[in-house]
Design an enzyme around this catalytic site. Structure first.
Site, PDB file in Angstrom:
ATOM      1  N   TYR A  73       0.814  -1.217   0.000  1.00  0.00           N
ATOM      2  CA  TYR A  73       0.000   0.000   0.000  1.00  0.00           C
ATOM      3  C   TYR A  73       0.847   1.267   0.000  1.00  0.00           C
ATOM      4  O   TYR A  73       0.314   2.365   0.115  1.00  0.00           O
ATOM      5  CB  TYR A  73      -0.959  -0.002   1.203  1.00  0.00           C
ATOM      6  CG  TYR A  73      -2.212  -0.807   0.934  1.00  0.00           C
ATOM      7  CD1 TYR A  73      -2.142  -2.191   0.791  1.00  0.00           C
ATOM      8  CD2 TYR A  73      -3.453  -0.196   0.806  1.00  0.00           C
ATOM      9  CE1 TYR A  73      -3.279  -2.936   0.536  1.00  0.00           C
ATOM     10  CE2 TYR A  73      -4.595  -0.942   0.550  1.00  0.00           C
ATOM     11  CZ  TYR A  73      -4.505  -2.303   0.409  1.00  0.00           C
ATOM     12  OH  TYR A  73      -5.639  -3.032   0.146  1.00  0.00           O
ATOM     13  N   LYS A  93       3.402 -14.727   3.195  1.00  0.00           N
ATOM     14  CA  LYS A  93       3.706 -15.563   2.031  1.00  0.00           C
ATOM     15  C   LYS A  93       5.228 -15.576   1.927  1.00  0.00           C
ATOM     16  O   LYS A  93       5.816 -15.217   0.904  1.00  0.00           O
ATOM     17  CB  LYS A  93       3.025 -14.953   0.785  1.00  0.00           C
ATOM     18  CG  LYS A  93       3.106 -15.795  -0.465  1.00  0.00           C
ATOM     19  CD  LYS A  93       2.209 -17.021  -0.474  1.00  0.00           C
ATOM     20  CE  LYS A  93       2.484 -17.847  -1.711  1.00  0.00           C
ATOM     21  NZ  LYS A  93       1.740 -19.143  -1.696  1.00  0.00           N
ATOM     22  N   ASP A 111      -2.483 -18.246   1.444  1.00  0.00           N
ATOM     23  CA  ASP A 111      -3.348 -19.107   0.626  1.00  0.00           C
ATOM     24  C   ASP A 111      -3.987 -20.190   1.500  1.00  0.00           C
ATOM     25  O   ASP A 111      -5.182 -20.484   1.395  1.00  0.00           O
ATOM     26  CB  ASP A 111      -2.591 -19.708  -0.573  1.00  0.00           C
ATOM     27  CG  ASP A 111      -1.242 -20.307  -0.205  1.00  0.00           C
ATOM     28  OD1 ASP A 111      -0.763 -20.081   0.927  1.00  0.00           O
ATOM     29  OD2 ASP A 111      -0.658 -21.023  -1.050  1.00  0.00           O
ATOM     30  N   ASP A 147      -6.293  -7.190   3.662  1.00  0.00           N
ATOM     31  CA  ASP A 147      -7.412  -6.698   2.861  1.00  0.00           C
ATOM     32  C   ASP A 147      -8.208  -7.879   2.319  1.00  0.00           C
ATOM     33  O   ASP A 147      -9.436  -7.930   2.415  1.00  0.00           O
ATOM     34  CB  ASP A 147      -6.874  -5.834   1.713  1.00  0.00           C
ATOM     35  CG  ASP A 147      -7.985  -5.358   0.794  1.00  0.00           C
ATOM     36  OD1 ASP A 147      -9.008  -4.893   1.327  1.00  0.00           O
ATOM     37  OD2 ASP A 147      -7.830  -5.468  -0.441  1.00  0.00           O
ATOM     38  N   ASP A 195     -12.269  -9.718   3.691  1.00  0.00           N
ATOM     39  CA  ASP A 195     -13.512  -9.864   2.928  1.00  0.00           C
ATOM     40  C   ASP A 195     -14.041 -11.291   3.114  1.00  0.00           C
ATOM     41  O   ASP A 195     -15.245 -11.514   3.255  1.00  0.00           O
ATOM     42  CB  ASP A 195     -13.307  -9.562   1.435  1.00  0.00           C
ATOM     43  CG  ASP A 195     -13.568  -8.089   1.103  1.00  0.00           C
ATOM     44  OD1 ASP A 195     -13.511  -7.243   2.021  1.00  0.00           O
ATOM     45  OD2 ASP A 195     -13.824  -7.788  -0.084  1.00  0.00           O
TER      46      ASP A 195
END
Ligand code: IPM
Ligand code: MN
Length: 381
Positions: A143, A216, A249, A273, A277
């Site tokens: 970001y 990750k 993941d 982010d 969701d």
């Protein structure tokens, strides 16, 4: 004469775009009612006009003076930003991210809690299985807006990218002629440390026993190996809390399969982010998911995480619960636990009864009917 000490708060309200004004109206209504019932708390709401309308009329996103004025507020209560009439990213970057960065709101706290009476899309899972916090880093990672499209970049950047293609890839890309784009993620030890510490402190405060770090690090080895180092060193200060690493993941899979495993999840910005969701869906949908952009030493900002939902704007159908719960988080952050608890209890009652609910929960009530019902529960307490 009995002296009652009244605490006065100045809250900035930015209704913003799309369904923002409709949901924020209900949030303000509920906060007023809860403060009134609790007593001793007086909230002064100061409205700010920033968003698509203001931008289209004046060309202004959020001016410096407004930021200064906001820094004198106790908190910011935000509806949503984003409008199809404005190119994507302009309002999000120019207002939402600008506020997060300007006030250094380095924690994005997103509770994932399934309330009784709310349908959960996961078969066989109920409220006791979905109850954790995601602590999303909110200022760094991908970001930071570092990057570019290749044309017009400096020679040093182009040379670097050229050497990459020449040394590593089979694809024959000529960086001088073929268009390329790249974006950098940045993690600092200080930036990681403060948010990871916040996550452990939160775990302590909320009686949670495990903190999961999401990354990750198997592919993005530079940024996330630093993240892991910091996580390990902070964890040593909290020996009573169990820790683990998980790849992002895999986490998307486990949130669905075993949500009950999670207690506090701490994650770099971008993955945060994405997984929140998913978190919103397992707690019953975006209409129920609040978030706080928190600077524990500064001005924090609270918002529903659903965004402006332009196609529902102006119809009085959006679910205001996420915004109401964002208001509850705001009062909690201000130290007004009693007011916060009153709000949450009322929401819980409305959801459990299931009589007044918006379309996303299978009901037919309007945005304002839900707000009114929450207020009624507060007043009847
Ligand atoms: C969120 C949103 C924002 C983000 C967008 C609108 C910039 O998706 O709050 O999750 O990516 O942080
Ligand atoms: Mn998002």
């Amino acid at each position: 004469m009995v002296q009652v000490k009244v605490l006065k708060y100045k809250i900035a309200v930015i209704p913003g775009d799309g369904v923002g004004p409709e949901v924020i109206r209900e949030g303000v209504k509920v906060l007023r009612a809860a403060a009134e019932v609790a007593g001793g708390v007086d909230i002064d709401f100061v409205e700010f006009p920033y968003g698509a309308e203001h931008y289209l009329r004046t060309g202004e996103l959020i001016p410096e003076e407004a930021l200064k004025e906001l820094s004198r507020m106790d908190a910011i209560y935000l509806g949503a930003l984003g409008d199809p009439r404005v190119p994507t990213g302009v309002l999000e970057q120019g207002i939402l991210l600008r506020l997060r960065f300007y006030f250094d709101q380095y924690v994005n706290l997103r509770p994932v809690r399934l309330y009784p009476g709310v349908p959960c899309p996961l078969a066989g899972k109920g409220p006791e299985d979905v109850d954790f916090f995601v602590v999303r880093e909110n200022t760094e990672d991908f970001y930071v807006a570092l990057g570019g499209r290749a044309k017009g970049r400096s020679k040093a950047e182009l040379d670097l990218i050229r050497s990459l293609y020449e040394a590593k890839f089979k694809l024959d890309v000529d960086v001088d002629r073929d268009e390329i784009a790249y974006q950098l993620g940045v993690i600092s030890r200080k930036g990681a440390e403060r948010v990871i510490r916040y996550a452990f402190e939160l775990a302590r405060r909320k009686g949670k026993k495990r903190v999961t770090s999401v990354d990750k690090a198997n592919v993005l080895t530079h940024v996330y190996s630093l993240w892991r180092d910091v996580f390990e060193s902070v964890a040593r200060d909290y020996p009573e809390i169990e820790t683990e690493f998980a790849f992002v993941d895999a986490v998307t899979m486990w949130f669905v399969k075993n949500p009950e495993w999670y207690q506090v999840v701490v994650t770099p910005n971008m993955f945060g982010d994405i997984i929140t969701d998913l978190g919103a869906m397992i707690q019953g949908g975006l209409g129920l998911a609040p978030g706080g952009n928190i600077n524990p030493e500064g001005v924090s900002m609270f918002e529903p995480i659903h965004g402006s939902a332009p196609k529902h704007a102006g119809k009085n159908v959006a679910n205001p619960i996420a915004t109401i719960l964002a208001g509850q988080m705001m009062l909690e952050e201000l130290g007004e636990q009693k007011v916060a608890d009153i709000i949450e209890a009322a929401v819980v009652e409305v959801l459990r009864e299931g009589r007044v609910r918006t379309y996303d929960l299978g009901g037919r009530s309007s945005t304002s009917e839900v707000g009114d019902e929450v207020v009624r529960k507060i007043e009847n307490k």
